[in-house]
Design a protein around this motif. Structure first.
Motif, mmCIF file in Angstrom:
data_model
loop_
_atom_site.group_PDB
_atom_site.id
_atom_site.type_symbol
_atom_site.label_atom_id
_atom_site.label_comp_id
_atom_site.label_asym_id
_atom_site.label_seq_id
_atom_site.Cartn_x
_atom_site.Cartn_y
_atom_site.Cartn_z
ATOM 1 N N ALA A 174 0.839 -1.190 -0.002
ATOM 2 C CA ALA A 174 -0.074 -0.144 0.222
ATOM 3 C C ALA A 174 1.053 1.409 0.047
ATOM 4 C CB ALA A 174 -0.911 0.090 1.244
ATOM 5 N N GLY A 175 1.982 1.044 -0.002
ATOM 6 C CA GLY A 175 3.074 2.182 -0.130
ATOM 7 C C GLY A 175 4.561 1.630 -0.232
ATOM 8 N N PRO A 176 5.390 2.494 -0.884
ATOM 9 C CA PRO A 176 5.022 4.089 -1.421
ATOM 10 C C PRO A 176 4.218 4.174 -2.556
ATOM 11 C CG PRO A 176 7.459 3.396 -1.739
ATOM 12 C CD PRO A 176 6.668 2.267 -0.820
ATOM 13 N N MET A 177 3.639 5.180 -2.945
ATOM 14 C CA MET A 177 2.937 5.500 -4.358
ATOM 15 C C MET A 177 3.967 5.678 -5.296
ATOM 16 S SD MET A 177 -0.180 5.091 -3.219
ATOM 17 C CE MET A 177 -1.629 6.169 -4.235
ATOM 18 N N LEU A 178 3.677 4.960 -6.392
ATOM 19 C CA LEU A 178 4.691 5.111 -7.497
ATOM 20 C C LEU A 178 4.954 6.687 -8.101
ATOM 21 C CD1 LEU A 178 6.773 3.742 -9.221
ATOM 22 C CD2 LEU A 178 4.657 3.092 -10.958
ATOM 23 N N PRO A 179 3.590 7.391 -8.327
ATOM 24 C CA PRO A 179 3.670 8.671 -8.540
ATOM 25 C C PRO A 179 4.624 9.672 -7.716
ATOM 26 C CG PRO A 179 1.454 7.993 -8.901
ATOM 27 C CD PRO A 179 2.279 6.921 -8.015
#
Length: 282
Positions: free
Chosen positions: A209-214
């Motif tokens: 659930a993290g980190p977010m790719l963007p």
């Protein structure tokens, strides 16, 4: 079906084990190792006790299905470095390794931001000197060459630098020990995508659930632009250093997983910000 969290006393950091599977086929996951002074009195004896309880033969190591380092802050990574250091010493002496790591989850700095730690070190040290390198002792003497750099900024910079160097050292030691890096993810970064669960141990899955790719891509782009600006100016400006040592550097990259087994779940957040955890879960 077993699914329990085994917390170690890790002072200001994190260090815990997940027990899963069944009595006949148990699974074991280690998450973070705490700061200095945690491995010897807390983690090492607990691993030895588990090995003994499982009746491991003298010539067989204890299987760790996954060792996960959430991020490179010293209070999470130091104990893992103590563990890998001992394993390397045993390997060099041709002794039986006490643990065998089947999968190693770690987002290293150079993979996250696309540059070697040495490049960052050169940028940091362009504007100050210190009496020590690597880990920062509490009594470290700091001597800013630029009077506009306050002690708090310099100290924060050195701590980030020390953590990044620890992360690079851990990756090197893990490779020397043959730890498969992010094996369940095809060797790629652990980042939130479609949220598909991956099996990591008997009866246990991780949903990243993290980190977010963007956010990682934005952080990488910002970092590269920062290095180019430093090179153009030929020095490290106060504004760049102050911005870079923001806690977002290690913490935005913290691995967050939803661990699921036997119809139950545990949310393992590292030091990720609450809003980022919620975004990742969504």
């Amino acid at each position: 079906m077993i699914f329990s969290m085994d917390l170690r006393r890790a002072t200001k950091g994190d260090c815990y084990l997940l027990h899963t599977g069944t009595k006949d086929r148990p699974g074991l996951v280690l998450v973070d190792g705490g700061p200095a002074g945690v491995y010897l009195p807390e983690l090492k004896p607990r691993l030895a006790a588990i090995r003994k309880a499982r009746g491991a033969a003298d010539n067989r190591p204890l299987d760790l299905d996954v060792v996960m380092v959430s991020h490179v802050d010293d209070d999470h990574i130091h104990g893992i470095l103590d563990l890998t250091g001992e394993l390397l010493a045993d390997q060099a002496a041709h002794r039986v390794l006490q643990q065998q790591v089947l999968s190693f989850w770690h987002n290293s700095f150079d993979n996250l931001l696309g540059s070697e730690p040495a490049e960052l070190k050169q940028a940091f040290t362009a504007s100050f000197t210190a009496s020590t390198a690597g880990a920062l002792p509490a009594d470290s003497e700091l001597e800013p060459e630029d009077a506009t750099l306050d002690r708090e900024t310099v100290t924060a910079g050195l701590k980030v630098l020390a953590s990044i160097e620890q992360g690079a050292r851990l990756r090197s030691q893990a490779a020397a020990l043959g730890f498969p890096l992010n094996a369940e993810l095809g060797g790629k970064l652990a980042v939130a995508d479609r949220g598909e669960p991956v099996a990591v141990a008997p009866g246990l899955t991780f949903r990243v659930a993290g980190p977010m790719l963007p956010e990682i891509e934005a952080l990488r782009s910002k970092h590269q632009a920062w290095l180019k600006e430093l090179k153009r100016q030929g020095r490290t400006p106060e504004e760049a250093l102050a911005a870079y040592v923001d806690r977002s550097v290690p913490n935005l990259s913290s691995i967050v997983v939803l661990a699921e087994a036997a119809g139950r779940s545990m949310l393992l957040t590292g030091d990720a910000r609450g809003d980022k955890v919620l975004a990742g879960l969504e």
